[in-house]
Design an enzyme around this catalytic site. Structure first.
Site, PDB file in Angstrom:
ATOM      1  CD  GLU A 269      -2.388   1.263   2.812  1.00 10.79           C
ATOM      2  OE1 GLU A 269      -3.397   1.987   2.957  1.00 10.79           O
ATOM      3  OE2 GLU A 269      -1.891   0.594   3.741  1.00 10.79           O
ATOM      4  CE  LYS A 325      -7.711   1.777   3.536  1.00 11.17           C
ATOM      5  NZ  LYS A 325      -6.525   2.154   4.347  1.00 11.17           N
ATOM      6  CB  CYS A 375      -4.185  -1.317   4.759  1.00  5.99           C
ATOM      7  SG  CYS A 375      -3.365  -1.132   6.374  1.00  5.99           S
TER       8      CYS A 375
END
Length: 508
Positions: A269, A325, A375
């Site tokens: 990430e 995200k 994540c």
């Protein structure tokens, strides 16, 4: 006074046992034991007493489970953020414990106690600021007897099974202590403990692991960064340089024939900043690898917004489609209530709110459809589920955990990835900045992993699968059904509130 102190001690000890059930330890069986102790501490308590013991239990667990926050913020801000977050999480448990005092007299009490406890997981996973799902009970079970239940009902069902066994064990102990030795009573009590425990192993044969749509060779680049906590703030070049250097080393290993040429490479990430849609150094690295690469990026859009994105980078073509995200980290990737947040977070002055993603994480790359969650999204149920339902045959999980020291955070996240593998019936590839990166089979088995705070790479074959598990077919309705049942149980308990209340029940 002594009984009260004894109950407080039992609640605290049970919270510690629950912490010990989580990764990196493989002590999954401690989780139901912890809830047996918690159930005994709550037995016979009314609203405020039960809430108090719940607060103690929640504090004992969360203070230990979330201590990695100190590795990130502790040097600069002391224990305040860690204590505050742990206290808020404990308050949710306290409220649930108070409500549990209303359902302990209902028939089938261990079931209702388990469902009411899950109410607080549901609530804290959504509010405030989109919630904080870390430390859900299901995440303590990446490799235990309860694990296969994830393929039926995901993390909520796994948590429910653990809780029912634990509260069932507490109820069994109370029946024996009170001299109720009738075989019908003891058989029912044992059923609460054993049925959830044995249901998992019975389902193991249904957990598929074989390749249904071929296999892909996947490589993970772990560039590493110093163990500096918040000291990495503003040091993005360090993370970028590490990823580029390790990518070069991986390319050299491929050229020398030390490892097979992969079909796909995955970077962690936010390893690079992409401004204006291009990056010459990253393109050169991908060109040398010679295979499509998923690059974790801070992607600056033409509108001036920033995406936390996974970008599909192809040799010769450069960056293409990307996934943005959907679950941003509060007080880091966006700042709610900025004026108030400025009192206690370092990110307000130099952090702009990122843009929220709105589409499932699926990318067509390396001749297949790859799902991705980034994540923090590993803790949420829907990102990987939506990707699988959109056709993903494997899942990648890029993460930047370089901020959080050499504590347990990365292992807790890997445990989530392992449970997700079983839940969705997909291989999961974890790419971490500073470890632990890993390759997880669809049954949750880790076949390859790196060490923490070391630069390195992994290359492994993973199966591609197409079967949609029952967990994905049922989707959020499993948890919603549990939520509805818990609310009904509390209402029924309130209707019987004039009767003596006991949290483990006298009639199951």
């Amino acid at each position: 006074m002594r009984p009260v102190l004894g109950r407080f001690a039992l609640a605290a000890a049970s919270g510690v046992l629950l912490f010990l059930a989580f990764a990196p330890r493989e002590l999954w069986w401690l989780a139901p034991v912890a809830f047996a102790g918690f159930g005994l501490a709550l037995h016979g308590r009314r609203l405020w007493g039960a809430a108090g013991y719940g607060l103690v239990f929640g504090l004992a667990f969360n203070l230990l489970h979330l201590v990695w926050i100190q590795d990130f913020l502790g040097v600069e801000f002391g224990p305040g953020p860690w204590l505050a977050l742990s206290g808020v999480m404990a308050l949710y448990v306290a409220v649930a414990a108070g409500l549990m005092s209303f359902v302990g007299r209902l028939p089938g009490a261990p079931v209702w106690l388990a469902l009411v406890f899950l109410l607080q997981e549901y609530a804290r996973s959504r509010w405030p600021a989109n919630g904080f799902p870390w430390g859900r009970i299901g995440f303590s079970q990446p490799d235990g007897a309860y694990t296969p239940l994830a393929s039926i009902g995901g993390a909520p069902l796994v948590g429910f099974a653990v809780l029912t066994s634990g509260f069932g064990l507490a109820w069994l102990v109370m029946q024996v202590r009170d001299g109720r030795r009738e075989w019908t009573v003891l058989t029912r009590a044992a059923a609460y403990v054993l049925v959830p425990l044995l249901a998992g192993p019975a389902l193991w044969p249904t957990v598929g692991t074989g390749a249904e749509a071929g296999r892909r060779t996947v490589a993970v680049v772990q560039g590493n960064a110093p163990n500096a906590g918040i000291g990495l703030l503003g040091q993005r070049a360090t993370i970028r340089d590490g990823a580029l250097a390790e990518s070069e080393r991986l390319a050299a290993r491929i050229e020398r024939g030390e490892v097979p040429r992969p079909d796909l490479v995955v970077w962690p990430e936010t390893t690079v900043d992409v401004v204006g849609g291009r990056d010459a150094e990253v393109s050169a690295a991908v060109d040398r690898l010679g295979v499509p690469t998923l690059v974790g990026s801070l992607y600056r859009t033409a509108s001036g917004k920033t995406d936390n994105a996974v970008v599909a980078w192809r040799p010769g073509d450069g960056p293409g489609e990307r996934y943005t995200k959907q679950e941003l980290v509060p007080f880091s990737e966006y700042v709610p209530m900025r004026e108030i947040a400025a009192w206690f977070t370092p990110f307000v002055g130099n952090t702009r709110d990122m843009r929220w993603g709105e589409k499932p994480g699926v990318l067509d790359i390396a001749g297949t459809r790859v799902g991705t969650a980034i994540c923090y999204e590993a803790a949420y149920d829907y990102p990987s589920r939506d990707a699988v339902k959109a056709g993903a045959r494997m899942i990648v999980l890029p993460t930047n955990n370089a901020w959080f020291g050499d504590g347990e955070m990365t292992y807790q996240q890997l445990a989530m990835a392992r449970l997700r593998a079983v839940e969705h019936g997909r291989a999961v590839v974890v790419a971490a900045t500073s470890g632990v990166s890993a390759v997880v089979e669809p049954d949750g088995t880790v076949t390859r992993q790196t060490e923490m705070y070391t630069a390195g790479s992994l290359v492994a074959d993973v199966p591609l699968r197409e079967t949609i598990t029952l967990a994905d077919r049922f989707g959020p309705w499993t948890e919603r059904a549990m939520l509805g049942a818990a609310v009904c149980a509390v209402i029924a308990g309130l209707a019987l509130r004039r009767r003596p209340a006991g949290t483990t029940g006298d009639d199951a």
